[in-house]
Design a protein around this motif. Structure first.
Motif, short mmCIF file in Angstrom:
data_model
loop_
_atom_site.label_atom_id
_atom_site.label_comp_id
_atom_site.label_asym_id
_atom_site.label_seq_id
_atom_site.Cartn_x
_atom_site.Cartn_y
_atom_site.Cartn_z
N ASN A 157 -20.02 7.37 -43.02
CA ASN A 157 -19.38 6.88 -41.80
C ASN A 157 -17.85 6.97 -41.89
O ASN A 157 -17.14 5.97 -41.80
CB ASN A 157 -19.81 5.44 -41.51
CG ASN A 157 -21.24 5.36 -41.02
OD1 ASN A 157 -21.84 6.38 -40.65
ND2 ASN A 157 -21.82 4.17 -41.01
N THR A 160 -24.05 7.23 -39.51
CA THR A 160 -24.54 6.92 -38.16
C THR A 160 -23.44 7.14 -37.12
O THR A 160 -23.63 6.79 -35.96
CB THR A 160 -25.04 5.46 -38.09
OG1 THR A 160 -23.98 4.58 -38.47
CG2 THR A 160 -26.23 5.25 -39.01
N ASP A 206 -19.78 0.34 -42.72
CA ASP A 206 -20.70 -0.14 -41.70
C ASP A 206 -20.07 -1.23 -40.85
O ASP A 206 -20.50 -1.48 -39.72
CB ASP A 206 -21.99 -0.66 -42.35
CG ASP A 206 -22.76 0.43 -43.06
OD1 ASP A 206 -22.62 1.61 -42.65
OD2 ASP A 206 -23.49 0.12 -44.01
#
Length: 253
Positions: free
Chosen positions: A20, A53, A251
Motif C-alpha cells: 500500500n 489494496t 493500512d
C-alpha cells in the motif's frame, strides 16, 4: 525492461517491496530511472506488491516497473520473491518510500566489477533533519562505521544472493542478518562487504512526520521489556510491535 546504451555488459534489476505505497511508489521509481540514465546497461524495476489494496500496482506499472505479487507478512520473503523473478545480473534493493541518488546504480556495478566486493549497502541520509533526526543519523553512522554492515540499499550479483539463500527470512533485523551473510560469504572467497562512497539512500521521514521526530527513542524507552525478552528468544511481543510499526502501518495511513 527499459534499455540504455550497452557499453557495460551487466544488466541490473532493482527490487522494491511495496505494501500500500501509492503515496510514495512513483517518486521511488522515478529516482531509480534517473539513476539508470547514468548507467550504460539494461535496467529493470520490479515492484513486489504485498497485500496491496490501493493503487500501488497501477501506479508502479504506469511508472515503467514490472509488477509481481507476494502475500507474506515478512519483508525478507517479499524481497526474495523479487530477486527470484529478476532478469538482471546484478540486484539492488530499495524500500518503496525511499529514494536513491543519481549515480547509485553505476557506482554499485562499478564496485562489483572491480572484483574486490561481494556486494554491500549504502549510507543513509534523512530527507529532512531536526534535533532528534540528527541524533538518529549519528547513531546510524556510528553503527555502520563500527560494524561495517551498511544496509538500506543492498547490491550484489543475483548469483551471490542465490548462493547465500537470499535475504534472511525473519521479521526483525533481516537487513543486518543478510549483511552478515554477505560479509561472511565474501570473506570466504576473498572479497569485501562494501558500501557506496559517493551515493546514499535518501531515507523517508514519513513515520516521524506522522508520529513525531522522537519516535524511535520513545519506542526504545517504552518497549524496553519487549526488546529484552526478544534478545532472550521470546519474540511474541516484538512480532506484535513490528506488525504495528511496519507491516500494518500503511493500512492505517
Amino acid at each position: 525492461m527499459r534499455c540504455f546504451n550497452l557499453e557495460m555488459s551487466k544488466s541490473v534489476s532493482v527490487v522494491i517491496p511495496a505494501h500500500n505505497e501509492e503515496k510514495y511508489i512513483e517518486r521511488c521509481i522515478c529516482s531509480i530511472w534517473n539513476s539508470a540514465e547514468n548507467y550504460n546497461g539494461k535496467t529493470e524495476i520490479i515492484v513486489v506488491c504485498n497485500r496491496c489494496t490501493d493503487r500501488t500496482d497501477e501506479l508502479a506499472r504506469k511508472s515503467g516497473a514490472r509488477v509481481i505479487y507476494n502475500e507474506d507478512r515478512c519483508i525478507a520473503k517479499v524481497r526474495n520473491t523479487g530477486i527470484d523473478a529478476a532478469e538482471g545480473d546484478i540486484i539492488l534493493t530499495i524500500d518503496s518510500d525511499n529514494r536513491m541518488t543519481t549515480d547509485t546504480i553505476r557506482e554499485a556495478v562499478s564496485m562489483i566489477d572491480s572484483g574486490k566486493y561481494i556486494g554491500g549497502g549504502a549510507p543513509i541520509r534523512f530527507e529532512r533533519y531536526s534535533v532528534p533526526l540528527v541524533l538518529n543519523d549519528l547513531l546510524c553512522r556510528i553503527s555502520f562505521r563500527m560494524t561495517g554492515l551498511y544496509c538500506g540499499i543492498f547490491w550484489a550479483e543475483k548469483e551471490t544472493f542465490k548462493t547465500i539463500g537470499g535475504f534472511v527470512e525473519k521479521k526483525a533485523m533481516e537487513d543486518v542478518a543478510t549483511a552478515k551473510k554477505l560479509k561472511k560469504y565474501g570473506k570466504k572467497i576473498g572479497k569485501k562487504y562494501g558500501h557506496l562512497k559517493q551515493n546514499y539512500l535518501i531515507n523517508s521521514t514519513r513515520k516521524y512526520d506522522d508520529m513525531g521526530d522522537w519516535l524511535y527513542f520513545k519506542l526504545m524507552f517504552c518497549n524496553l521489556g519487549t526488546f529484552i525478552k526478544a534478545a532472550f528468544g521470546n519474540t511474541k511481543d516484538m512480532d506484535l510491535l513490528l506488525d504495528q510499526i511496519f507491516y500494518d502501518y500503511n493500512d492505517r495511513h
